[in-house]
Design a protein around this motif. Structure first.
Motif, PDB file in Angstrom:
ATOM      1  N   GLY A   9     -28.985  38.450  37.952  1.00 43.99           N
ATOM      2  CA  GLY A   9     -28.383  37.277  38.560  1.00 43.99           C
ATOM      3  C   GLY A   9     -27.196  36.761  37.761  1.00 43.99           C
ATOM      4  O   GLY A   9     -27.224  36.804  36.529  1.00 43.99           O
ATOM      5  N   ASP A  64     -25.629  33.860  42.374  1.00 47.24           N
ATOM      6  CA  ASP A  64     -27.004  34.074  42.838  1.00 47.24           C
ATOM      7  C   ASP A  64     -27.883  32.837  42.697  1.00 47.24           C
ATOM      8  O   ASP A  64     -28.987  32.808  43.254  1.00 47.24           O
ATOM      9  CB  ASP A  64     -27.671  35.206  42.034  1.00 47.24           C
ATOM     10  CG  ASP A  64     -26.966  36.533  42.251  1.00 47.24           C
ATOM     11  OD1 ASP A  64     -26.764  36.896  43.411  1.00 47.24           O
ATOM     12  OD2 ASP A  64     -26.638  37.213  41.243  1.00 47.24           O
ATOM     13  N   PHE A  65     -27.433  31.884  41.917  1.00 44.95           N
ATOM     14  CA  PHE A  65     -28.275  30.714  41.678  1.00 44.95           C
ATOM     15  C   PHE A  65     -27.769  29.531  42.503  1.00 44.95           C
ATOM     16  O   PHE A  65     -26.680  28.992  42.236  1.00 44.95           O
ATOM     17  CB  PHE A  65     -28.252  30.347  40.185  1.00 44.95           C
ATOM     18  CG  PHE A  65     -28.663  31.492  39.281  1.00 44.95           C
ATOM     19  CD1 PHE A  65     -29.982  31.929  39.277  1.00 44.95           C
ATOM     20  CD2 PHE A  65     -27.728  32.121  38.486  1.00 44.95           C
ATOM     21  CE1 PHE A  65     -30.344  32.971  38.460  1.00 44.95           C
ATOM     22  CE2 PHE A  65     -28.097  33.159  37.662  1.00 44.95           C
ATOM     23  CZ  PHE A  65     -29.411  33.608  37.653  1.00 44.95           C
ATOM     24  N   PRO A  77     -36.264  32.807  41.703  1.00 41.87           N
ATOM     25  CA  PRO A  77     -35.040  32.937  42.505  1.00 41.87           C
ATOM     26  C   PRO A  77     -35.359  32.752  43.991  1.00 41.87           C
ATOM     27  O   PRO A  77     -36.513  32.870  44.405  1.00 41.87           O
ATOM     28  CB  PRO A  77     -34.574  34.368  42.192  1.00 41.87           C
ATOM     29  CG  PRO A  77     -35.285  34.778  40.962  1.00 41.87           C
ATOM     30  CD  PRO A  77     -36.593  34.038  41.009  1.00 41.87           C
TER      31      PRO A  77
END
Length: 421
Positions: A28, A42-43, A63
């Motif tokens: 990520g 990705d976060f 996630p």
């Protein structure tokens, strides 16, 4: 590498991250502004508990659309005060660790099974061989000296040990037979003079004898006792020599001088028997050998005594010492009755008397004593005929000694012969 790109490019990279190769190494990547608000990646939000610092941090993080797991996070602040966040799941490490563990287990199990099988086979094979050795040893301990340990052809340490023990048993069996034969021979040889002496004494006791006749009986009884004592002394002498401790008296001596001294000593004795004793030793350089001089004199004395006993009047005897290659040879030859080839091995045994020599006084131990001395010197006795095809073929006794390599020759023989001779 990502942090060094311009910020706009970083956003483009992060927006296309799902189709890039970044996920091959990272699980990520996220970009946040100075207020830690989501920009790209990705976060979707700032991970709880994550601090902006240079060290790697471990957090339990979930996630989007993924289960919660432990992640390793690393943050990097850009010149624009924006923050990059990188994350690697420990699932990869755990998966790799599990894969290695499974690989080791599945590979080690057959290896361990194979090693155990080979070990069990080899141990069973070795224990069965040891069991066979124990059974053979038990039989031998019960008195079966003819038994031997099983020895194959593999020539491993166990086979070599069994072979060595078998050779030792051969020697022990030979010595036991020798002891048994010696005991029988001693009883046989001592019984004759003792019986003869007893008969004489009984006759003298039961009959009326004058002083002269009693004196003759006592004299003959003394001779019989002397014969018994000489036999016992010779046996003890052979036992002392075979013990091997006489090697402490070895030194360097000139064999030619020993031969010359012995010829000079025995020449008058030979003349009284109408015999000629000749010294045919080579002249020139010394003939040094490492030996016990007294024992070597005893060898020559026995051989010369036999030559004088068994050589008819008018014959001759030769004594010689000479060099032959790196060997020094001692040779005693005579023109006497000789020794048949079939008896040459037997005459060196104890108490053996040839049919031709039974009428001549002796105990049959002279050549046995010679052999004991020669074995102590590491040499053998070769017996042959002096001249074949004659009424008196004679005998040749030949011994070969290794020449002693020594620069100093001052210690070579200059001593007189022992007074006991």
């Amino acid at each position: 590498m990502i942090a060094q790109r311009p910020e706009l490019t970083i956003v483009q990279v992060l927006e296309g991250i799902n189709g890039s190769k970044i996920h091959l190494t990272l699980d990520g990547v996220g970009l946040f502004d100075r207020d830690l608000s989501y920009i790209a990646g990705d976060f979707p939000s700032w991970p709880d508990g994550l601090r902006i610092e240079d060290d790697v941090q471990q957090l339990n993080y979930a996630p989007p659309l993924r289960p919660r797991y432990n992640y390793l996070f690393l943050t990097a602040r850009l010149p624009s005060r924006h923050v990059l966040v990188f994350a690697i799941s420990q699932r990869r490490l755990d998966s790799l660790r599990n894969s290695l563990l499974h690989t080791m287990v599945y590979s080690l199990l057959p290896l361990i099974a194979f090693a155990l099988s080979v070990g069990i086979y080899l141990s069973h094979r070795t224990l069965s061989r040891v069991g066979g050795l124990n059974e053979a040893i038990e039989r031998i301990m019960e008195g079966d000296l003819s038994g031997r340990l099983p020895a194959g052809r593999s020539r491993d340490d166990l086979e070599r040990l069994a072979g060595s023990v078998n050779r030792m048993l051969d020697r022990i069996e030979y010595l036991m037979v020798e002891i048994r034969n010696v005991g029988n021979d001693i009883a046989h040889d001592l019984r004759t003079p003792l019986s003869r002496m007893r008969v004489r004494l009984e006759r003298a006791l039961n009959g009326e004898r004058n002083a002269a006749e009693l004196h003759e009986v006592i004299e003959k009884a003394t001779q019989d006792l002397d014969q018994c004592f000489s036999t016992i002394t010779a046996i003890l002498r052979i036992a002392e020599l075979e013990d091997g401790r006489r090697k402490a008296g070895f030194a360097t001596h000139d064999l030619r001088i020993i031969v010359a001294d012995m010829v000079e000593l025995y020449e008058p004795i030979a003349e009284t028997h109408q015999l000629t004793l000749i010294d045919k030793s080579s002249r020139g350089d010394p003939l040094p050998i490492n030996c016990d001089r007294d024992l070597l004199i005893e060898v020559m004395a026995n051989l010369l005594d036999n030559a004088i006993k068994f050589t008819p009047a008018g014959g001759h005897i030769e004594a010689a010492a000479y060099r032959e290659g790196n060997q020094i040879v001692l040779r005693i030859a005579d023109t006497g009755i000789g020794i048949p080839e079939s008896e040459r091995k037997a005459v060196i045994g104890r108490f053996y008397r040839s049919d031709k020599s039974r009428h001549i006084p002796g105990s049959g131990l002279g050549l046995s004593l010679v052999m004991a001395i020669l074995r102590l010197h590491g040499t053998a006795l070769e017996i042959s005929s002096y001249r074949e095809g004659t009424a008196n073929p004679g005998a040749v006794f030949q011994m070969s000694f290794t020449m002693h390599q020594e620069e100093e020759t001052d210690s070579l023989l200059t001593e007189p012969l022992p007074e006991t001779l």
